[in-house]
Write an enzyme that holds these catalytic residues in place. Structure first.
Site, PDB file in Angstrom:
ATOM      1  N   CYS A 214      38.539 -34.488 -17.653  1.00 42.03           N
ATOM      2  CA  CYS A 214      38.646 -33.020 -17.524  1.00 42.03           C
ATOM      3  C   CYS A 214      37.840 -32.475 -16.357  1.00 42.03           C
ATOM      4  O   CYS A 214      38.035 -31.329 -15.951  1.00 42.03           O
ATOM      5  CB  CYS A 214      38.193 -32.340 -18.820  1.00 42.03           C
TER       6      CYS A 214
HETATM    7  N1  COA Z   1      45.216 -27.705 -39.802  1.00 41.29           N
HETATM    8  C1  COA Z   1      44.534 -27.273 -40.877  1.00 41.29           C
HETATM    9  N2  COA Z   1      43.299 -27.708 -41.167  1.00 41.29           N
HETATM   10  C2  COA Z   1      42.760 -28.630 -40.340  1.00 41.29           C
HETATM   11  C3  COA Z   1      43.427 -29.124 -39.213  1.00 41.29           C
HETATM   12  C4  COA Z   1      44.718 -28.618 -38.955  1.00 41.29           C
HETATM   13  N3  COA Z   1      45.430 -29.020 -37.893  1.00 41.29           N
HETATM   14  N4  COA Z   1      42.631 -30.021 -38.579  1.00 41.29           N
HETATM   15  C5  COA Z   1      41.503 -30.090 -39.287  1.00 41.29           C
HETATM   16  N5  COA Z   1      41.574 -29.264 -40.354  1.00 41.29           N
HETATM   17  C6  COA Z   1      40.558 -29.029 -41.368  1.00 41.29           C
HETATM   18  C7  COA Z   1      39.689 -30.251 -41.584  1.00 41.29           C
HETATM   19  O1  COA Z   1      40.269 -31.135 -42.497  1.00 41.29           O
HETATM   20  C8  COA Z   1      38.410 -29.631 -42.113  1.00 41.29           C
HETATM   21  O2  COA Z   1      38.556 -29.353 -43.473  1.00 41.29           O
HETATM   22  P1  COA Z   1      37.385 -29.744 -44.490  1.00 41.29           P
HETATM   23  O3  COA Z   1      36.184 -28.996 -44.004  1.00 41.29           O
HETATM   24  O4  COA Z   1      37.928 -29.299 -45.778  1.00 41.29           O
HETATM   25  O5  COA Z   1      37.241 -31.233 -44.341  1.00 41.29           O
HETATM   26  C9  COA Z   1      38.345 -28.276 -41.411  1.00 41.29           C
HETATM   27  O6  COA Z   1      39.675 -27.987 -40.970  1.00 41.29           O
HETATM   28  C10 COA Z   1      37.408 -28.276 -40.220  1.00 41.29           C
HETATM   29  O7  COA Z   1      37.730 -29.389 -39.376  1.00 41.29           O
HETATM   30  P2  COA Z   1      36.883 -29.731 -38.099  1.00 41.29           P
HETATM   31  O8  COA Z   1      37.458 -30.924 -37.404  1.00 41.29           O
HETATM   32  O9  COA Z   1      35.443 -29.782 -38.459  1.00 41.29           O
HETATM   33  O10 COA Z   1      37.217 -28.426 -37.222  1.00 41.29           O
HETATM   34  P3  COA Z   1      36.407 -27.760 -36.086  1.00 41.29           P
HETATM   35  O11 COA Z   1      36.114 -26.376 -36.486  1.00 41.29           O
HETATM   36  O12 COA Z   1      35.290 -28.620 -35.578  1.00 41.29           O
HETATM   37  O13 COA Z   1      37.500 -27.674 -34.926  1.00 41.29           O
HETATM   38  C11 COA Z   1      38.134 -28.793 -32.889  1.00 41.29           C
HETATM   39  C12 COA Z   1      38.093 -28.836 -34.398  1.00 41.29           C
HETATM   40  C13 COA Z   1      38.693 -30.126 -32.391  1.00 41.29           C
HETATM   41  C14 COA Z   1      39.082 -27.675 -32.453  1.00 41.29           C
HETATM   42  C15 COA Z   1      36.731 -28.510 -32.354  1.00 41.29           C
HETATM   43  O14 COA Z   1      35.793 -29.367 -32.935  1.00 41.29           O
HETATM   44  C16 COA Z   1      36.645 -28.653 -30.863  1.00 41.29           C
HETATM   45  O15 COA Z   1      37.327 -27.986 -30.115  1.00 41.29           O
HETATM   46  N6  COA Z   1      35.747 -29.505 -30.374  1.00 41.29           N
HETATM   47  C17 COA Z   1      35.607 -29.725 -28.964  1.00 41.29           C
HETATM   48  C18 COA Z   1      36.770 -30.465 -28.503  1.00 41.29           C
HETATM   49  C19 COA Z   1      36.845 -30.549 -27.023  1.00 41.29           C
HETATM   50  O16 COA Z   1      36.555 -29.633 -26.328  1.00 41.29           O
HETATM   51  N7  COA Z   1      37.216 -31.699 -26.543  1.00 41.29           N
HETATM   52  C20 COA Z   1      37.265 -31.875 -25.157  1.00 41.29           C
HETATM   53  C21 COA Z   1      38.565 -32.379 -24.798  1.00 41.29           C
HETATM   54  S1  COA Z   1      38.547 -32.421 -23.081  1.00 41.29           S
END
Ligand code: COA
Length: 374
Positions: free
Chosen positions: A155
Site C-alpha cells: 500500500c
Molecule cells: N459482517 C458482519 N459481522 C462481521 C463481519 C462481517 N463481514 N466481519 C466480522 N464481523 C464480526 C466479527 O465476527 C466480530 O464479532 P464478535 O465480536 O461477535 O466476534 C465483530 O464483527 C468485530 O470483528 P472485528 O474483526 O474485530 O472487526 P473490526 O471492528 O476490527 O473491523 C476491520 C475489522 C478489518 C475493518 C478493521 O480491523 C480494520 O480495518 N483494520 C485495519 C485493516 C487495514 O487497514 N488493513 C490494511 C490493508 S492495506
C-alpha cells in the site's frame, strides 16, 4: 534541484459493486456452503459459516461501494473471483492499459508529452507478471524514451515511488518521471472471507514528477520533503509468488490471497503512522497546525480519523483529511493519490499538505508538499 508534482490522473473501472450486492452474493455462498455441509455441521464436526452484513461493513470500514474490473465473476456465489482472461503477448496487458489511461490525464494536466518523460515507474501491490516489467510496456505504449522499472511496497508503493522520483530528479538521473499505480486488488481478495471480502477495489492512478524549473502546469505542488519507514510484520500478508507451483499441496491455500489480522493492524499501524508524520514534520520544522490538508492512505475510516486527530490534536473537517473510501474502498497504493487527485482544490499558494501511505511490511511513507505559485 527541487522536484514538483505537476500532474495527476485517475482511471476508474466502470463496473461498481455496492455493499448490498456484495453481501447478497456472500450470504448466498454461505447458505450454499452450510447446506452442502449440513451433515458435518449438525454432527458438530464443522462450524457453519456466518453471514456478512452491510451495516457491519459501513461501520467497521466506511466503505460503501467499490469499482472493479469484473463484477459478474465476483458476485457469482459459485466462483467469487473476477473473470480476467489472460491476454496474448501481442496485446497490451490489463495493467498497461489502465496505466496508459491514467498517465494520459496526468501528462495532459502537467502540460507534458511523452518526449518530456525519461523515467517510468510502475509502483503497486500486485504485478500481473514478473517480466518484462509492466513499466517497460507502459513506456513503449506511450512512446517514451528512457528507462522504466516496477516496484512494490504494497500500500505504500506510491509514496516510495514519489521519493524515488524525487531522488532521480535531484541527482540528475531523470528530468521528468511518470509514476503509475495500476491496482487490481479484486484479484488478490478472498471474496469468501467474511472478515475481509469488502475491503478492496480496483483503480489506477498516475503522477508526473519533474524539476521545478521545467514545470508549466496550472496546479503544481513542490515536494518539500519525503520520509519512508518499514518495520517487519506478518499481520498483512500475501504468499502468492513464483515458488507456489513447486509445492502442489499448498498451491491453493487461502494465504495466496490477501490475509490480515485486522485488529492488530489497526492497533499497531495507527501509532506508527501518526508518530511518523509528527517526527517528519518536526524534522523539517513545520508545525502540525500549519498543515492544511492530509491525503491519507484509504484503508479504514476510523484509522484515518484517529491518525489525523493525533497529528492535528483538534477536531477537523472531512475536507481537511479527505475520504474516498466510501466510493473506491481500499485501492492499496492508489488511495492517497486518489484523495490528492480529487481533493486539492482550495489550497492557496504556500499551503502545506501531506500525502501519506501505510500498509503491509509494515511500511509508511510521507511526502510533504507545498502549493506552488507556478
Ligand atoms: N459482517 C458482519 N459481522 C462481521 C463481519 C462481517 N463481514 N466481519 C466480522 N464481523 C464480526 C466479527 O465476527 C466480530 O464479532 P464478535 O465480536 O461477535 O466476534 C465483530 O464483527 C468485530 O470483528 P472485528 O474483526 O474485530 O472487526 P473490526 O471492528 O476490527 O473491523 C476491520 C475489522 C478489518 C475493518 C478493521 O480491523 C480494520 O480495518 N483494520 C485495519 C485493516 C487495514 O487497514 N488493513 C490494511 C490493508 S492495506
Amino acid at each position: 534541484m527541487n522536484a514538483v508534482i505537476s500532474g495527476t490522473g485517475l482511471f476508474v473501472p466502470q463496473q461498481v459493486i455496492s455493499n448490498e450486492e456484495l453481501v447478497e452474493a456472500f450470504n448466498a455462498y454461505v447458505a450454499q456452503f452450510n447446506d452442502q455441509h449440513r451433515t458435518r455441521i449438525s454432527a458438530g464436526e464443522l462450524e457453519p459459516l456466518k453471514p456478512s452484513s452491510v451495516a457491519f461493513i459501513e461501520k467497521a470500514s466506511g466503505i460503501k461501494r467499490r469499482h472493479v474490473i469484473d463484477k459478474r465473476g465476483i458476485l457469482d456465489p459459485s466462483r467469487m473471483r473476477p473473470h480476467i482472461a489472460q491476454r496474448d503477448n501481442e496485446q497490451p496487458s490489463l495493467q498497461c492499459e489502465m496505466a496508459v489511461k491514467a498517465a494520459e490525464q496526468a501528462l495532459s494536466m502537467a502540460n507534458k508529452g511523452a518526449a518530456d518523460v525519461d523515467m517510468v515507474i510502475v509502483a503497486c501491490s500486485n504485478l500481473e507478471r514478473a517480466y518484462p516489467a509492466v513499466s517497460v510496456e507502459v513506456q513503449a505504449a506511450l512512446g517514451i524514451d528512457g528507462y522504466a522499472f516496477d516496484m512494490n511496497v504494497a500500500c505504500s508503493s506510491a509514496t516510495f515511488g514519489l521519493q524515488t522520483a524525487q531522488d532521480a530528479i535531484r541527482s540528475g538521473s531523470a528530468k521528468t518521471v511518470l509514476m503509475v499505480s495500476p491496482e487490481i486488488c479484486s484479484a488478490h481478495l478472498n471474496f469468501r472471507d467474511r472478515d475481509s471480502h469488502f475491503i478492496f477495489g480496483d483503480v489506477c492512478t498516475a503522477v508526473v514528477v519533474e524539476a521545478a524549473e521545467t514545470a508549466s502546469g496550472d496546479d503544481v505542488f513542490e515536494i518539500i520533503a519525503t520520509r519512508l519507514r518499514t518495520k517487519y510484520s506478518n499481520h498483512i500478508r500475501n504468499n502468492f509468488g513464483f515458488l507456489n507451483r513447486c509445492d502442489e499441496a499448498r498451491r491453493r491455500d487461502v494465504d495466496k490471497l490477501f490475509v490480515q489480522e485486522g485488529r492488530k493492524v489497526f492497533k499497531e499501524v495507527v501509532p506508527m503512522v501518526s508518530s511518523h508524520i509528527l517526527d517528519h514534520l518536526r524534522e523539517v520544522d513545520i508545525a502540525p497546525a500549519t498543515v492544511t490538508r492530509m491525503w491519507l492512505h484509504q484503508a479504514n475510516l476510523s484509522m484515518n480519523q484517529l491518525i489525523a486527530k493525533r497529528v492535528w490534536g483538534r477536531p477537523f473537517d472531512r475536507e481537511e483529511a479527505p475520504i474516498v473510501l466510501d466510493e473506491f474502498a481500499n485501492t492499496s497504493s492508489a488511495g492517497s493519490i486518489i484523495a490528492f487527485h480529487q481533493h486539492r482544490k482550495g489550497l492557496r499558494v504556500g499551503d502545506i499538505g501531506i500525502i501519506c501511505s501505510f500498509g503491509a511490511g509494515y511500511s509508511v511513507g510521507t511526502v510533504v508538499v507545498r502549493k506552488s505559485d507556478q
